[in-house]
Design a protein around this motif. Sequence first.
Motif, PDB file in Angstrom:
ATOM      1  N   UNK A  87       0.622  -1.234  -0.018  1.00  0.00           N
ATOM      2  CA  UNK A  87      -0.097   0.119   0.077  1.00  0.00           C
ATOM      3  C   UNK A  87       0.798   1.103  -0.059  1.00  0.00           C
ATOM      4  N   UNK A  88       1.954   1.269   0.745  1.00  0.00           N
ATOM      5  CA  UNK A  88       2.997   2.203   0.603  1.00  0.00           C
ATOM      6  C   UNK A  88       2.307   3.703   1.069  1.00  0.00           C
ATOM      7  N   UNK A  89       1.697   3.630   2.212  1.00  0.00           N
ATOM      8  CA  UNK A  89       0.836   4.776   2.632  1.00  0.00           C
ATOM      9  C   UNK A  89       1.785   6.095   2.853  1.00  0.00           C
ATOM     10  N   UNK A  90       3.081   5.625   3.205  1.00  0.00           N
ATOM     11  CA  UNK A  90       4.037   6.666   3.373  1.00  0.00           C
ATOM     12  C   UNK A  90       4.047   7.701   2.147  1.00  0.00           C
ATOM     13  N   UNK A  91       3.834   7.334   0.914  1.00  0.00           N
ATOM     14  CA  UNK A  91       3.937   7.977  -0.205  1.00  0.00           C
ATOM     15  C   UNK A  91       2.434   9.019  -0.260  1.00  0.00           C
ATOM     16  N   UNK A  92       1.398   8.676   0.556  1.00  0.00           N
ATOM     17  CA  UNK A  92       0.321   9.463   0.692  1.00  0.00           C
ATOM     18  C   UNK A  92       0.690  10.660   1.527  1.00  0.00           C
ATOM     19  N   UNK A  93       1.256  10.339   2.549  1.00  0.00           N
ATOM     20  CA  UNK A  93       1.784  11.435   3.655  1.00  0.00           C
ATOM     21  C   UNK A  93       2.965  12.201   2.924  1.00  0.00           C
ATOM     22  N   UNK A  94       3.697  11.640   2.035  1.00  0.00           N
ATOM     23  CA  UNK A  94       4.561  12.529   1.544  1.00  0.00           C
ATOM     24  C   UNK A  94       3.913  13.433   0.528  1.00  0.00           C
ATOM     25  N   UNK A  95       3.045  13.175  -0.226  1.00  0.00           N
ATOM     26  CA  UNK A  95       2.309  13.974  -0.731  1.00  0.00           C
ATOM     27  C   UNK A  95       1.495  15.120   0.090  1.00  0.00           C
ATOM     28  N   UNK A  96       0.721  14.484   0.838  1.00  0.00           N
ATOM     29  CA  UNK A  96       0.128  15.458   1.619  1.00  0.00           C
ATOM     30  C   UNK A  96       1.192  16.539   2.318  1.00  0.00           C
ATOM     31  N   UNK A  97       2.054  16.369   2.737  1.00  0.00           N
ATOM     32  CA  UNK A  97       3.022  16.898   3.263  1.00  0.00           C
ATOM     33  C   UNK A  97       3.501  18.298   2.279  1.00  0.00           C
ATOM     34  N   UNK A  98       3.342  18.155   1.056  1.00  0.00           N
ATOM     35  CA  UNK A  98       3.365  19.258   0.138  1.00  0.00           C
ATOM     36  C   UNK A  98       2.296  20.045  -0.200  1.00  0.00           C
ATOM     37  N   UNK A  99       1.111  19.464   0.324  1.00  0.00           N
ATOM     38  CA  UNK A  99      -0.231  20.300   0.077  1.00  0.00           C
ATOM     39  C   UNK A  99      -0.688  20.888   1.264  1.00  0.00           C
ATOM     40  N   UNK A 100      -0.147  20.240   2.674  1.00  0.00           N
ATOM     41  CA  UNK A 100      -0.837  20.817   3.849  1.00  0.00           C
ATOM     42  C   UNK A 100      -0.548  22.461   4.067  1.00  0.00           C
ATOM     43  N   UNK A 101       0.615  22.940   3.665  1.00  0.00           N
ATOM     44  CA  UNK A 101       0.932  24.340   3.798  1.00  0.00           C
ATOM     45  C   UNK A 101       0.264  25.090   2.546  1.00  0.00           C
ATOM     46  N   UNK A 102      -0.198  24.629   1.666  1.00  0.00           N
ATOM     47  CA  UNK A 102      -0.700  25.275   0.544  1.00  0.00           C
ATOM     48  C   UNK A 102      -2.416  25.490   0.843  1.00  0.00           C
ATOM     49  N   UNK A 103      -2.949  24.418   1.370  1.00  0.00           N
ATOM     50  CA  UNK A 103      -4.227  24.271   1.365  1.00  0.00           C
ATOM     51  C   UNK A 103      -4.684  24.346   2.890  1.00  0.00           C
ATOM     52  N   UNK A 104      -4.668  25.315   3.632  1.00  0.00           N
ATOM     53  CA  UNK A 104      -5.184  25.292   5.120  1.00  0.00           C
ATOM     54  C   UNK A 104      -6.312  24.817   5.563  1.00  0.00           C
ATOM     55  N   UNK A 105      -7.308  24.881   4.712  1.00  0.00           N
ATOM     56  CA  UNK A 105      -8.542  24.347   4.898  1.00  0.00           C
ATOM     57  C   UNK A 105      -9.061  23.037   4.579  1.00  0.00           C
ATOM     58  N   UNK A 106      -8.009  22.192   4.031  1.00  0.00           N
ATOM     59  CA  UNK A 106      -8.147  20.762   3.776  1.00  0.00           C
ATOM     60  C   UNK A 106      -7.672  19.999   4.691  1.00  0.00           C
TER      61      UNK A 106
END
Length: 307
Positions: A140-159
């Motif tokens: 499943x490589x869920x770490x990849x999902x978190x790596x992706x989210x780490x790039x998104x969280x600062x850009x989208x504070x309401x997600x």
Amino acid sequence: QWCLPFHVTRLCRKAMRGLSCRLLAVHHNAPDCNARLEGLRMRMARAGNPVNRAFLRLLLKGCAMATGASLRYVYAHSDRYILLSDSFHRAFRNITGLKNTGKLLTIPNPVTVENREFRYDPAFKKKELLFVGRLEPNQKRVSRVLETWALLEPRFPDWTLRLVGDGPEKEALQAFCAERRLERVSFEGFRNPAPYYEQASLLLLASEYEGLPLAVVEGMSFGAVPLLYGSFSSAYDLVDHGQNGCILPASGGFQARQMADMAAGLMQSPAALDAMARAAAAKSRKFTREHVVRQWEEVFRNNTPTP
């Protein structure tokens, strides 16, 4: 329903002696990949010593040959061998070395989470990304999902990101979130995923291999737009890129930045996200239980001799 190890088929054949039964073998994953093969590939990638890498390469080759031999046995002693996607037929022939594969059939997984109307209601949708599945590193490589989210969280504070599922990697994933100071990640544990599908806007899957992942078609039936890593050929059975979801090609390996850019494009465009959600719900109808059950009934009714 467990046709990779040959001894299961051998046992079934013993039990069938003297009975007018047919044996249908069902392969629920990509035929050329499994946990053992992928585990060896992961060990090779981490091995720093050239001697160790060479040894692991030989071990991997031997394991692939053993897998192919087991699949050949199951195929030879089954009346039909059923794969989840037409795209897996070539992989099956490659790993088994078989040229005559007339017993192969394709029947996909059905949508099993109850959403009979395949209803997409934008009123229920929230600014949420969703992962549904086991929290484990081999497939499943869920770490990849978190790596992706780490790039998104600062850009989208309401997600927010929700992870539905459990498994042995949970603590490591939580440690990753703490290290990166990710604040809007929710580990939901093992839950009925239907309410999460209903309110999620995007569904992320970055597995290293898959069969035909149920989480994707289930989420699509609720209008959760899938973003997939195209490491498995059946991804293209599920998603028409740019129409009812997006696929990150696997040719260059997983790239969290590219996955994040795909997600950001939709997160910034509610109209495009809404159009894809409606198309995703429509595409998921191809995988209704009724449609898939009819295919199974046809197999059960077909009493022609084994090719």
